[in-house]
Design an enzyme around this catalytic site. Structure first.
Site, short mmCIF file in Angstrom:
data_model
loop_
_atom_site.label_atom_id
_atom_site.label_comp_id
_atom_site.label_asym_id
_atom_site.label_seq_id
_atom_site.Cartn_x
_atom_site.Cartn_y
_atom_site.Cartn_z
N TRP A 409 52.13 48.81 37.16
CA TRP A 409 52.66 49.53 38.33
C TRP A 409 51.80 49.32 39.56
O TRP A 409 52.23 49.59 40.68
CB TRP A 409 52.77 51.02 38.02
CG TRP A 409 51.42 51.70 37.91
CD1 TRP A 409 50.41 51.39 37.06
CD2 TRP A 409 50.96 52.80 38.70
NE1 TRP A 409 49.35 52.22 37.25
CE2 TRP A 409 49.64 53.11 38.24
CE3 TRP A 409 51.51 53.56 39.73
CZ2 TRP A 409 48.89 54.14 38.79
CZ3 TRP A 409 50.75 54.60 40.27
CH2 TRP A 409 49.46 54.88 39.81
N ASP A 410 50.55 48.85 39.35
CA ASP A 410 49.64 48.59 40.47
C ASP A 410 50.31 47.80 41.58
O ASP A 410 50.10 48.04 42.76
CB ASP A 410 48.45 47.73 40.03
CG ASP A 410 47.79 48.15 38.74
OD1 ASP A 410 48.46 48.81 37.92
OD2 ASP A 410 46.63 47.79 38.55
N GLU A 536 45.81 58.87 33.22
CA GLU A 536 45.93 58.54 31.80
C GLU A 536 45.04 59.41 30.91
O GLU A 536 44.98 59.19 29.71
CB GLU A 536 45.65 57.05 31.58
CG GLU A 536 46.74 56.20 32.20
CD GLU A 536 46.48 54.69 32.09
OE1 GLU A 536 45.42 54.32 31.59
OE2 GLU A 536 47.36 53.92 32.50
N LYS A 636 41.65 61.22 35.22
CA LYS A 636 41.08 59.89 35.25
C LYS A 636 41.18 59.28 36.64
O LYS A 636 40.27 58.63 37.12
CB LYS A 636 41.82 59.00 34.25
CG LYS A 636 41.27 57.57 34.17
CD LYS A 636 42.09 56.73 33.20
CE LYS A 636 41.57 55.30 33.12
NZ LYS A 636 42.51 54.41 32.43
N GLN A 637 42.32 59.48 37.27
CA GLN A 637 42.56 58.83 38.55
C GLN A 637 43.57 59.66 39.33
O GLN A 637 44.35 60.40 38.75
CB GLN A 637 43.11 57.43 38.33
CG GLN A 637 44.47 57.41 37.65
CD GLN A 637 44.77 56.06 37.05
OE1 GLN A 637 44.38 55.76 35.94
NE2 GLN A 637 45.48 55.23 37.79
#
Lengths: 822, 822
Positions: A409-410, A536, A636-637
């Site tokens: 998806w980046d 995640e 995580k992000q």
């Protein structure tokens, strides 16, 4: 990391390569940094002579092998096989022998060793002065180019000059297939496949033809040399051209090597056409001298059957009688490159890049490292995406084999937005690749008992390759991310042809997926349950805000497009249903804490014990089980923070401020995708110094922070994130609802930021200083918002607006603060 | 399924074996049904002659091999290897040749073929009349026994009689290692390991010594024959004893074959002791006649080095000079069996079973199939558990290699409760096995960054072998299930020695696990987040009611035991904390629907589309992704309903009624563990006919419903569930808080149900009719509750109490109703 020296504005310069820099890990890293690519083919920054080497790498976009996936306990819908990018025949190899001693920077004496990645020239240049054990001093230089305007072509100019006495030299210039790979995996099956992935089909002195054993893709690799007389030999996995001569001091020898690759699934047999292919034009001018017009060596023109070694007619090159199309294409592209010549390739490369930089360049005063970093990052974004279509833009671009060469998806979330505003032509192509894989996505949706299309979490060819579904297939947001990229591209470019031919179908099929998965409860509230958002460290959550808001965008965008274009296979009821559920989607909010919940119930979960977590416990996923991570408030992000960036229209400024502080304290940034969004929201909520630290982290991640993570390829999305952090963070660029808006504000240490973007027929340059912003428009008149106020600037005009002084808030506490940019 | 004929009370009889019954799947199934085991060793019901065969199988409890687990995307804490039960040397093989034609039921003419599993005798008997192609008629019979009182011993009596004319016969009686296995897995590595798992170490004419290649376990397999003269030969993987003779009609030949196995990790070298082992007593009496005292053949007594074939002294049997302990043990047990003789083994078997049935038997009038089914089920529960300790009781017992021979939570939750009340001696041993693996569980807890002990979801030797953690490691309830079994066993038996030596430490270490994982929110409410309950169609849920209530039981039980026994390493603060969090654990309740939530938010999830689900879509997990299952209100197996059974004290009768109806409509029973709990709660909430249908389903699952699922072993927990369904369902047995209570109520079609149980020094027989219940006590006075009223019955007395007429409610709608028992 190797010695990169002080940051230069347009060049990444390595001033030495010795000591620790010769370790495998350091070499792998710098090979990624110095990788050249054009989206179509990529070459890691290996030394010409091949050794020492971290990891060889020549990648062709979407040239992959398949292998089985095994599960200890399989489940319905788990992918049974995966796709892995494979190393294509290596044409970078040029081995020099001086007076019978092989040139190696670990032997003899290296007087000078410099490499320069020139971001405007688009070349990797190397200059060496080396003294052999026997005292022969030589100057060696090479220039490597992977051509943007000629996407199938790469070329190397190699020069040797004797410095102190006449020397006998020999140059072995190779094209080498099935090169030995370093161990990359504990999985013996993976290595087994990757060790010699290419089955040789035919070879000649100027072309190798190979096929991947299982996926059945063919690759034709053509080579030609221009320069001194050569003797050429070939075997199934190697073409070798050898120059042997004696060099007098001061008379350099120059060898230009041209490479062209063509690959793909074998096409239909078209023997007649192949037979009629024009015989290659062999330009026999030139002779034994090195100056002036050189000789061209493309070998004898015969292709040998690899299995029998019998020479066969070059017209039809494959022993099985299949089509010679990839052979034709590689030879034709190679011939065209030879015809142009190396200098012309360089000139065209610069021309291409000049045009790119005219729009893409970001000027940032006051911090040369970040200035260099953002250009380096943009250069690699271009290298990943320029000529990718109709293939994907992988997470590592073509700089390494990390993530098996998969696209995630980046691309749509970080890379395409940057390219949309700086180099839009390639965005349409990248999205047409998604369109080309719609059938696979539809099939996957059927397999998952869903509707519409379910795009893969990881793939090269379009099939789901994710081997851990809670952080793979369950991340359904990838579908909305793709739809959002379609909507952004169409809004920014007005490319209605793309929308009609490809974009609309993507929007409609992804909307159908959401429509199927969304569940309306007894009270009429709509939910998306049991999916995984960007973070995640949380999986299979209900009502992930990011997913819900992106799905909403997807549904409303599909409805609008289907209605406007009167899509024939979409009913009014369907459109109406999309709008209805989109508006009823639940956005969880914790009233007591006055923040949005990343997902329903998130803020009630146990807090992470940051005091009890040691520095080397990060990244947490390597030291804690998912069982522990998933049930805690540890991020995580950027997830809710990313939602506030991409769907900023769904939050009030006050909500953004409170949410940012809350999630900042719980985000460990164990993903490189995190810092850019944190930068943008830190800036928007007034934490400008913190925002700058995050922006700098993104800018320097691959270039200076290094770490082993870059060894198997650069973080292309984080590269794009550098632009996002600066332009969306400090320029305040937003494009919610297809409307352009800005809210510039600079951090204290940046006296000036200037960037440019394209919007339909317009080109807009924005220059921000602490006290004012100047909007300069060319091409066509442009209307946008400045801090919520519509501004129109006529083509050829500029407007300067004073900026309010920014309130510098202290940064909120973070468990994993970025390095302070001093 | 083979032809089982009408249900007999104490015998499972197969009256034919031909046609479809000879298919691999049918054979596998009936081999499981006819498996003999004693918890220590197990033999599948293969035909004596070995073919046709579904799957051979001789299993030794905890004799396993290890193999690597590979993951497409590994994660921290994922087990790197697993344990797999392996096939031990097969001593069942007796091949008959008649006039040079090998006896095979697929050739010649089978006049009669009957097999009888005798549940009181504990034997598998076979009677055949067969006519060879050349017209020779023979009667063949065999009796197979796996001894309960002699757990290392199995024996076979094989008889052949010529019926119509003298015939030449030959009998090849084998002990065969590394027998070829049918393909069981798509995983080539699994097959590679299992194809020849045993490395031969030594062999003689009466003993094979092997070692598993990776786990390094040794197995000694000893054999002896008693009967006619034999010639014996051995090779590394086989001992063969051959009888060749001519039979006159009417004079049967009888061969008794004795087998003994010993296995384990090699112990310390004790060569001196091994050298001093007495030479085996070889009884040379008997001769060429078949009647009277037979000859004993145990081979020549020499063990050959498998690698060199040189004969070595039998005293130390392993070429590497290791300990001969397993060899000694196997030979000694074999000798003891020979000394006793076959008839004595049979007599002792019956004696053992008479004692078992005296307590365990359940008499159910009015339904011969279910009567037979419950006895069959109890027989297999005994076969799985009788002599298991100090090894585990696996999910398939020793009837097949399903689940790789692993033990799961089934044992403590279903099997041990039944054995606690019917055959308690083996329960203490089974739990001592859990105690013996505490170190592994503590290490696993450390690895998972938890505290105390984290027992594995699947294991043989104690290590976590689960390869899909959301439905494995995340099911932390297994720890509370084990603790509950400890508490139940101690309450029912008063075995304080066990509690002090083993039980207390299990309770304390599991309580520490819960104490660590439980999280108290800002309002003081305690939660267990992100774990998986019994329903595997939901995973990683917050506050699963079953888990929370079982953890509560665990914590309070540990606190009570630690306090009462003054455990030295447990502080008063720790005990106080356990009690505090246990009482504050959240039990989610959906106020609007007036039902408990299986986990927080469950009743808000999307309903399953039962109308759109086809019959062959079940089991759903084979046709829908977890992605779809997890996010819906679809229940694989009783979860909240099981909580209402095991923690019935935590629910009011009205809550149970409402909850049962709600979850009944959402439970698809894709696990065999479901029906028993559904039966119990259906009965308690007044749906007595439905309860009976579930009880019958459990009773007939392996025996008559068949299905391929029994082919790799019986569902031992469902077998135990049959007793649970009848005794807890219609007897209303509960033991909440260690207090015995009953609430008898019969379904319409059962005129009488009688069962028995042990409680400390007492034995209680309960006989229920539609109008009354009689409680008859022996041993010691007993107090219990009858419908909430305390009743005391003196030893040697009985009490009869009239029952209220039961209100027959209609069954609630179920998406997957059990077959109506007509």
């Amino acid at each position: 990391m190797s010695e990169l020296g002080p940051a230069l504005p347009w060049v990444v310069r390595e001033t030495g390569l010795s000591g620790e820099a010769l370790g495998t890990s350091a070499l792998r890293q710098v090979e990624s940094v110095f990788a050249l690519a054009n989206g179509h083919i990529g070459m890691r920054g290996n030394l010409d002579e091949g050794t020492p080497c971290g990891m060889p790498g020549t990648y062709l976009n979407s040239f992959y092998e398949e292998r089985d996936l095994e599960y200890p306990e399989a489940g319905y819908g788990f992918p049974e096989s995966t796709e892995t990018i494979v190393d294509a025949p290596n044409g970078k190899l040029i081995v020099l022998t001086v007076d019978d001693e092989r040139f190696d920077i670990r032997a003899g004496t290296v007087r000078h060793h410099e490499r320069r990645l020139d971001l405007r020239a688009g070349t990797l240049r190397r200059d060496v002065e080396w003294v052999s054990s026997s005292g022969a001093a030589v100057r060696i230089s090479s220039i490597r180019v992977v051509s943007f305007p000629h996407p199938a072509v790469a070329a190397i100019r190699y020069e040797v000059e004797a410095l102190n006495r006449p020397v006998r030299i020999r140059i072995d210039s190779d094209l080498l297939a099935n090169e030995q790979q370093p161990d990359q995996s504990d999985d013996p099956r993976a290595s087994a496949v990757l060790d010699a992935p290419l089955e040789p089909l035919a070879h000649s002195s100027d072309l190798l033809l190979h096929r991947t054993r299982r996926s059945g893709m063919e690759v034709a690799s053509a080579v030609a040399h221009v320069g001194p007389p050569l003797s050429t030999s070939s075997e199934p996995d190697r073409i070798r051209a050898v120059v042997s001569t004696t060099l007098a001091p001061g008379v350099p020898l120059r060898l230009d090597k041209f490479l062209a690759y063509a690959w793909g699934m074998p096409g239909p047999v078209d023997k007649a056409a192949a037979d009629q292919r024009d015989a290659p034009v062999v330009d026999e001018a030139g002779g034994g001298r090195y100056e002036g017009r050189p000789a061209v060596s493309r070998g004898a023109g015969n292709v040998r059957d690899a299995s029998s070694t019998s020479a066969v007619d070059n017209g039809v090159t494959r022993p099985d009688g299949g089509s010679g199309s990839v052979v034709d294409k590689a030879l034709a592209d190679r011939d065209e490159a030879v015809r142009l010549g190396f200098d012309a390739l360089l000139a065209r490369q610069r021309e291409y890049l000049d045009e790119f930089w005219e729009t893409a360049d970001v000027e940032l005063d006051g911090d040369p490292e970040v200035q260099q970093g953002v250009r380096f990052a943009l250069f690699h974004v271009l290298q990943a995406g320029a000529q990718a279509g109709p293939h994907p833009i992988a997470a590592k671009g073509l700089t390494g084999n990390g993530y098996d060469g998969h696209v995630l998806w980046d691309t749509e979330t970080f890379v395409l937005p940057v390219l949309t505003y700086t180099h839009p032509a390639c965005v349409g192509l990248a999205l047409r690749w998604r369109h080309a894989t719609l059938d696979a996505a539809r099939e996957r949706a059927r397999e998952l008992r869903l509707a519409g299309a379910a795009y893969p979490w990881r793939t090269i060819g379009g099939a789901e390759c994710s081997g851990y579904w809670p952080a793979g297939t369950a991340a359904l947001h990838v579908n909305a991310d793709i739809a959002a990229a379609v909507l952004r591209y169409v809004a920014a470019t007005g490319d209605e042809k793309f929308l009609r031919e490809a974009g609309l179908e993507i929007l409609v099929e992804t909307a159908r997926l959401w429509s199927r998965i969304i569940h309306t409860d007894d009270e009429g509230v709509a939910h998306i349950d049991g999916v995984t958002g960007p973070d995640e460290y949380t999986a299979l959550a209900d009502d992930n805000v990011f997913t819900n808001l992106m799905a909403q965008l997807n549904l409303l965008g599909a409805a609008e497009a289907a209605e406007r274009l009167a899509a024939v296979d979409v009913t009014a009821d369907e459109i109406s249903e999309w709008r209805s559920v989109a508006r009823r989607l639940f956005i969880p909010y914790a009233s007591r804490r006055e923040v949005h919940e990343q997902h329903s119930g998130f803020t009630r979960l146990q807090e992470w014990d940051f005091d009890g977590t040691k520095d080397d416990d990060y990244p947490l996923m390597l030291n804690f089980p998912y069982l522990d991570l998933y049930r805690r408030q540890v991020v995580k992000q950027a997830d809710l923070v990313l939602a506030m960036m991409l769907r900023g229209d769904a939050f009030s400024p006050e909500e953004k401020r409170r949410n940012f502080v809350y999630y900042e304290a719980r985000t460990v940034r164990d993903s490189s995708l995190s810092a850019p969004a944190q930068a943008v929201l830190a800036a928007e909520t007034g934490h400008l110094d913190l925002a700058y630290d995050y922006a700098a982290e993104a800018a320097l991640l691959d270039l200076r922070s290094g770490g082993e993570a870059s060894g198997d390829g650069l973080h292309i999305a984080a590269c794009a994130g550098t632009w996002i952090a600066l332009v969306q963070g400090f320029g305040g660029l937003r494009d919610h609802g297809g409307h352009l808006s800005f809210a510039p504000r600079l951090p204290r240490r940046v006296p000036r930021l200037s960037f440019c973007l394209r919007w339909r027929e317009s080109r807009l340059r924005v220059t921000v200083t602490p006290t004012e912003v100047t909007y300069e428009v060319s091409g066509a008149d442009l209307t946008f918002e400045h801090y919520g106020t519509p501004v129109t600037v006529a083509a050829g005009e500029r407007t300067t607006i004073a900026l309010e002084p920014v309130e510098y808030r202290p940064a909120p506490p973070s468990p994993r603060a970025p390095e302070r940019r001093t």
